[in-house]
Design a protein around this motif. Structure first.
Motif, mmCIF file in Angstrom:
data_model
loop_
_atom_site.group_PDB
_atom_site.id
_atom_site.type_symbol
_atom_site.label_atom_id
_atom_site.label_comp_id
_atom_site.label_asym_id
_atom_site.label_seq_id
_atom_site.Cartn_x
_atom_site.Cartn_y
_atom_site.Cartn_z
ATOM 1 N N ALA A 194 0.734 -1.284 0.108
ATOM 2 C CA ALA A 194 -0.102 -0.132 -0.012
ATOM 3 C C ALA A 194 0.821 1.171 0.024
ATOM 4 N N GLY A 195 0.335 2.417 -0.629
ATOM 5 C CA GLY A 195 0.837 3.576 -0.580
ATOM 6 C C GLY A 195 2.269 3.711 -1.452
ATOM 7 N N THR A 196 2.331 2.804 -2.409
ATOM 8 C CA THR A 196 3.565 2.942 -3.455
ATOM 9 C C THR A 196 2.866 3.212 -4.833
ATOM 10 N N ALA A 197 3.585 3.608 -5.763
ATOM 11 C CA ALA A 197 3.463 3.531 -7.037
ATOM 12 C C ALA A 197 2.895 2.212 -7.663
ATOM 13 N N SER A 198 3.471 1.347 -7.375
ATOM 14 C CA SER A 198 3.071 -0.186 -7.783
ATOM 15 C C SER A 198 1.731 -0.381 -7.569
ATOM 16 N N GLU A 199 1.108 0.021 -6.617
ATOM 17 C CA GLU A 199 -0.367 -0.291 -6.504
ATOM 18 C C GLU A 199 -1.272 0.395 -7.537
ATOM 19 N N ALA A 200 -0.832 1.481 -7.900
ATOM 20 C CA ALA A 200 -1.559 2.336 -9.080
ATOM 21 C C ALA A 200 -1.010 1.906 -10.492
ATOM 22 N N ASN A 201 0.162 1.287 -10.582
ATOM 23 C CA ASN A 201 0.622 0.850 -11.902
ATOM 24 C C ASN A 201 -0.308 -0.422 -12.049
ATOM 25 N N LEU A 202 -0.416 -1.266 -11.264
ATOM 26 C CA LEU A 202 -1.189 -2.375 -11.413
ATOM 27 C C LEU A 202 -2.673 -2.285 -12.051
ATOM 28 N N VAL A 203 -3.203 -1.293 -11.407
ATOM 29 C CA VAL A 203 -4.641 -1.000 -11.866
ATOM 30 C C VAL A 203 -4.325 -0.423 -13.376
ATOM 31 N N GLU A 204 -3.571 0.365 -13.753
ATOM 32 C CA GLU A 204 -3.549 0.840 -14.994
ATOM 33 C C GLU A 204 -3.286 -0.121 -16.195
ATOM 34 N N TRP A 205 -2.049 -0.957 -15.724
ATOM 35 C CA TRP A 205 -1.663 -2.056 -16.546
ATOM 36 C C TRP A 205 -2.827 -2.903 -17.020
ATOM 37 N N ALA A 207 -0.952 -5.030 1.330
ATOM 38 C CA ALA A 207 -0.080 -5.210 2.463
ATOM 39 C C ALA A 207 0.279 -3.879 2.929
ATOM 40 N N ALA A 208 0.313 -3.700 4.545
ATOM 41 C CA ALA A 208 0.976 -2.388 4.652
ATOM 42 C C ALA A 208 2.447 -2.267 4.619
ATOM 43 N N THR A 209 3.066 -3.049 4.672
ATOM 44 C CA THR A 209 4.685 -3.296 4.213
ATOM 45 C C THR A 209 5.135 -4.242 3.308
ATOM 46 N N GLU A 210 6.449 -4.053 2.930
ATOM 47 C CA GLU A 210 7.103 -4.624 2.040
ATOM 48 C C GLU A 210 7.271 -6.307 2.569
ATOM 49 N N ASP A 211 7.656 -6.249 4.144
ATOM 50 C CA ASP A 211 7.783 -7.374 4.755
ATOM 51 C C ASP A 211 6.477 -8.346 4.604
ATOM 52 N N GLU A 212 5.452 -7.538 4.915
ATOM 53 C CA GLU A 212 4.037 -8.302 5.072
ATOM 54 C C GLU A 212 3.651 -8.866 3.687
ATOM 55 N N ALA A 213 4.122 -8.086 2.597
ATOM 56 C CA ALA A 213 3.525 -8.490 1.117
ATOM 57 C C ALA A 213 4.463 -9.611 0.957
ATOM 58 N N ARG A 214 5.587 -9.856 1.233
ATOM 59 C CA ARG A 214 6.644 -10.803 0.933
ATOM 60 C C ARG A 214 5.903 -12.137 1.662
#
Length: 365
Positions: free
Chosen positions: A175-186, A199-206
């Motif tokens: 959450a809160g990263t450019a990656s979140e919006a990029n996924l939707v656009e792509w 996920a709130a953090t990168e560790d949690e996403a992993r």
């Protein structure tokens, strides 16, 4: 009689004039070449941030809480990584000592506010340079240190060869990263569906990815390589070939201190110029004593007196290279062949490399 005397006088005058014309004039000396005179009026920069750093005695640098290859504390608690080395290079340039840094771990959601509030002097945290961030936050991206792009990490067992095959997939993203919006656009652009697992953090996403709470994990490719390196079985996972965005990463500073922006920018450029000139942390001391190339001599502060233009000492770039290294040394040990990530230079190769990349620094003059 008078006419005869006048005629003789005229003949004498003519003969005298002819003799003078026959004598060659002395050669004129060749014009001396003059050095070009600059019409620019250079003044030393004044940076409130630099003054604060010097009074305090250390650089406050915001970094990722723990991203292998970029910013992480080792077993002894020593911070290491690519972004960490950018902070150390700035400390070497401004204080003459790469060790005079305090690393402040900052979550993605707070990284810009920490800079805006003056809690840190510099943000060096795998952060993408975008229009809105540059124009709307009162911040400046000083330079690009790593050219990246967003991709996908998937289990080999999933049998997926391309992101085009991910319609309907569950995708972990921070959450809160450019990656979140990029996924939707792509995905929308291609008429594909996906289910975001935010996920709130990168560790949690992993962790969610490793626990199979999602099918694939999406982030910058460098971050995916870092995540893969700490999985229980890195070889069981593959980064898909698709790159769905441009993510130029680099250090960020406040827009209110342009002289500090220049200091950070030229610190990065100094590492790139060092690689261009064939310098390393091991050879730079000898080069400072023996170099005859004007570019090398200016970079190392032997001539030119360029350091004071940034409010720095003449040997600031020499200290950066000696204590932290040239760009290729930093890349290799942190994210390249000598690291667990083993990333290829790719776009981060020099513009003049056999396989040219995008790394290019303005001339030091």
């Amino acid at each position: 009689m008078i006419r005869r005397l006048a005629a003789m006088a005229m003949v004498g005058l003519c003969l005298s004039a002819c003799e003078r014309q026959a004598e060659a004039p002395p050669p004129k000396p060749p014009p001396q070449a003059k050095a070009p005179v600059s019409t620019l009026d250079y003044h030393p920069a004044e940076s409130p941030t630099l003054e604060t750093v010097r009074q305090r005695g250390w650089v406050a640098c915001g970094v990722h809480p723990g991203l292998p290859g970029f910013a992480f504390p080792d077993a002894r608690g020593v911070w290491r990584g690519f972004d960490v080395d950018v902070c150390r290079a700035v400390a070497a340039a401004t204080l003459g000592d790469a060790g005079k840094v305090r690393f402040i771990p900052i979550p993605a959601q707070d990284r810009f506010s920490a800079l805006q509030k003056g809690q840190i002097d510099l943000l060096s945290r795998n952060t993408s340079w975008t229009y809105a961030r540059d124009a709307g936050l009162g911040l400046d991206f000083a330079a690009v240190t790593y050219y990246d792009g967003q991709g996908f990490l998937a289990p080999r067992s999933l049998g997926v060869a391309s992101a085009e095959e991910l319609s309907g997939a569950r995708i972990c993203v921070q959450a809160g990263t450019a990656s979140e919006a990029n996924l939707v656009e792509w995905f929308n652009l291609r008429g594909l569906r996906f289910r975001p697992v935010v996920a709130a953090t990168e560790d949690e996403a992993r962790r969610l990815y490793e626990e199979e709470a999602c099918d694939v994990f999406s982030a910058d490719i460098s971050a995916l390589a870092a995540s893969r390196s700490v999985l229980s079985n890195p070889g069981a996972h593959v980064i898909l070939p698709n790159v769905i965005s441009k993510e130029p990463l680099g250090p960020v500073v406040r827009q209110t201190d342009p002289a500090w922006t220049d200091i950070v920018r030229w610190t990065v450029h100094a590492t790139v110029l060092a690689e261009e000139l064939g310098l390393t942390s091991r050879t730079v001391e000898a080069a400072r004593e023996t170099a005859s190339d004007p570019q090398t001599r200016r970079l190392l502060g032997v001539e030119g007196e360029l350091g004071p233009l940034l409010g720095l000492s003449d040997d600031w770039a020499f200290q950066v290279i000696r204590q932290v290294g040239a760009y290729h040394e930093i890349f290799r040990r942190d994210v390249g062949a000598d690291s667990a990530l083993n990333l290829d230079r790719g776009l981060n190769a020099l513009w003049s490399a056999p396989k040219p990349g995008l790394m290019y620094a303005p001339p030091m003059r």
